[in-house]
Design a protein around this motif. Sequence first.
Motif, mmCIF file in Angstrom:
data_model
loop_
_atom_site.group_PDB
_atom_site.id
_atom_site.type_symbol
_atom_site.label_atom_id
_atom_site.label_comp_id
_atom_site.label_asym_id
_atom_site.label_seq_id
_atom_site.Cartn_x
_atom_site.Cartn_y
_atom_site.Cartn_z
ATOM 1 N N ALA A 186 0.842 -1.197 0.000
ATOM 2 C CA ALA A 186 0.000 0.000 0.000
ATOM 3 C C ALA A 186 0.878 1.249 0.000
ATOM 4 O O ALA A 186 1.989 1.244 0.523
ATOM 5 N N ASP A 187 0.360 2.323 -0.605
ATOM 6 C CA ASP A 187 1.133 3.570 -0.758
ATOM 7 C C ASP A 187 2.478 3.271 -1.399
ATOM 8 O O ASP A 187 3.527 3.764 -0.961
ATOM 9 N N TYR A 188 2.440 2.464 -2.433
ATOM 10 C CA TYR A 188 3.659 2.005 -3.111
ATOM 11 C C TYR A 188 4.348 3.180 -3.801
ATOM 12 O O TYR A 188 3.773 3.835 -4.666
ATOM 13 N N ARG A 189 5.580 3.445 -3.425
ATOM 14 C CA ARG A 189 6.287 4.640 -3.894
ATOM 15 C C ARG A 189 6.821 4.507 -5.317
ATOM 16 O O ARG A 189 7.165 5.505 -5.947
ATOM 17 N N LEU A 190 6.920 3.278 -5.817
ATOM 18 C CA LEU A 190 7.486 3.060 -7.146
ATOM 19 C C LEU A 190 6.407 2.735 -8.177
ATOM 20 O O LEU A 190 6.693 2.114 -9.206
ATOM 21 N N LEU A 191 5.203 3.165 -7.924
ATOM 22 C CA LEU A 191 4.077 2.865 -8.813
ATOM 23 C C LEU A 191 4.287 3.368 -10.249
ATOM 24 O O LEU A 191 3.835 2.706 -11.188
ATOM 25 N N PRO A 192 4.952 4.512 -10.485
ATOM 26 C CA PRO A 192 5.174 4.930 -11.876
ATOM 27 C C PRO A 192 5.909 3.888 -12.707
ATOM 28 O O PRO A 192 5.681 3.776 -13.911
ATOM 29 N N HIS A 232 0.331 -13.493 -10.168
ATOM 30 C CA HIS A 232 -0.457 -12.316 -10.540
ATOM 31 C C HIS A 232 0.196 -11.076 -9.944
ATOM 32 O O HIS A 232 0.720 -11.114 -8.831
ATOM 33 N N ALA A 233 0.178 -9.997 -10.691
ATOM 34 C CA ALA A 233 0.625 -8.694 -10.190
ATOM 35 C C ALA A 233 -0.395 -7.659 -10.641
ATOM 36 O O ALA A 233 -0.548 -7.416 -11.839
ATOM 37 N N GLY A 234 -1.114 -7.105 -9.688
ATOM 38 C CA GLY A 234 -2.173 -6.162 -10.010
ATOM 39 C C GLY A 234 -1.958 -4.817 -9.343
ATOM 40 O O GLY A 234 -1.442 -4.741 -8.223
ATOM 41 N N VAL A 235 -2.352 -3.760 -10.020
ATOM 42 C CA VAL A 235 -2.158 -2.398 -9.535
ATOM 43 C C VAL A 235 -3.505 -1.717 -9.368
ATOM 44 O O VAL A 235 -4.360 -1.782 -10.255
ATOM 45 N N ASP A 236 -3.698 -1.092 -8.211
ATOM 46 C CA ASP A 236 -4.863 -0.249 -7.965
ATOM 47 C C ASP A 236 -4.375 1.195 -7.966
ATOM 48 O O ASP A 236 -3.775 1.662 -6.993
ATOM 49 N N GLU A 237 -4.602 1.892 -9.069
ATOM 50 C CA GLU A 237 -4.081 3.248 -9.228
ATOM 51 C C GLU A 237 -4.684 4.207 -8.208
ATOM 52 O O GLU A 237 -3.989 5.078 -7.676
ATOM 53 N N LYS A 238 -5.967 4.069 -7.921
ATOM 54 C CA LYS A 238 -6.615 4.994 -6.996
ATOM 55 C C LYS A 238 -6.053 4.859 -5.591
ATOM 56 O O LYS A 238 -5.843 5.850 -4.893
#
Length: 262
Positions: A186-192, A232-238
Motif C-alpha cells: 500500500a502507498d507504493y512509492r514506485l508505482l510509476p 499475478h501482479a495487479g495495480v490499484d491506481e486509486k
Amino acid sequence: MTRNNPYRGAFLLILAAAGLLTLAAVTGRGDITTATVILAGTGCFIAGVFLLALHKGEPIDPEIAALLPVQGTVTIATLCADLGVQGDAWFVPDEGTVIEIIPVAGTLPENIGDDYSYITEDGQSAVRIAPTCAPLLARLREKHALEIPEEEDALLACIVEVCDDLLEIANTSAVKDGENIVVTLADYRLLPGCRAVRAASPKCCTMVGCPVCSLLAAIAALGTGQPTKIEHAGVDEKRKTLRVILRPAGPAPRGAGPGNSR
C-alpha cells in the motif's frame, strides 16, 4: 535554476550559536539573562551539529527511481516473446541464490543444471537468466545481513521487513492464502514504474518481473525451498497499491541446489 543548500539550516543554527555566545562574552553581565543567552547559543550549536551529522543528502525522487529498471524489464520480455517464449517466470532456489527460468510454455523444465542462457530439452525449452533483483538481493545480504527464514510466519515477516524497513517503498502486508503468498504494498512509492511496464504489456510482470516483484519471488523461493512463480501482479491506481500473488510449486528441478540462504 538553483537548488537550496541542504546544509543551510545547520549552518544557520551554528552561526546563530556563534552570535549568541559572542554576545554573552561581550556583555559579560553574569546574570540570568546572560546565562539564558549562553544556553540558547549552546542549544543552537548542538542542533546544528546534529543536523550535519544526521543529514543523508537529498534522496532520489521515487518517480525517477521507479523508471530506472523499466526498459530492461520490458526488453527482456520482448526478446523472450520474439524467441517464442510465452510462459511465466519461475524463480528457482539454487545453492543459496536464485535463478530465473522462463519456459516456452507453462512447464518448468526438469533439468536446469547448466550455465547456458537457453535450455533446449525436448518439449521443455526455456530461457535461463539472473533475476532482475539479483544485485538488490546481494546488496541486502551484504549491507543488512539479510537472512531468509524457512518458517512460514518468519518468512512473511521477512517480506514485510524488507519492503517497509530496508527498502522503505510501501506499507506492506504478507499473508498465506492456501499455498499462495499474497503481498500487498500500500502507498507504493514506485508505482510509476509499474505503470510504465504495464503500458508496454502486463505480461512483462509475470514473464520477467521488475526488481521489486522478482525480489518478492526470490525471497519466497529461498524461504520455501521451492520454485516460485509470480502468479499475478495487479495495480490499484486509486489506492496506489500493488498486489502480488506468489505461488510456490513443489520441489526444485534437477540441477538446482538447496534454497536455504543461510
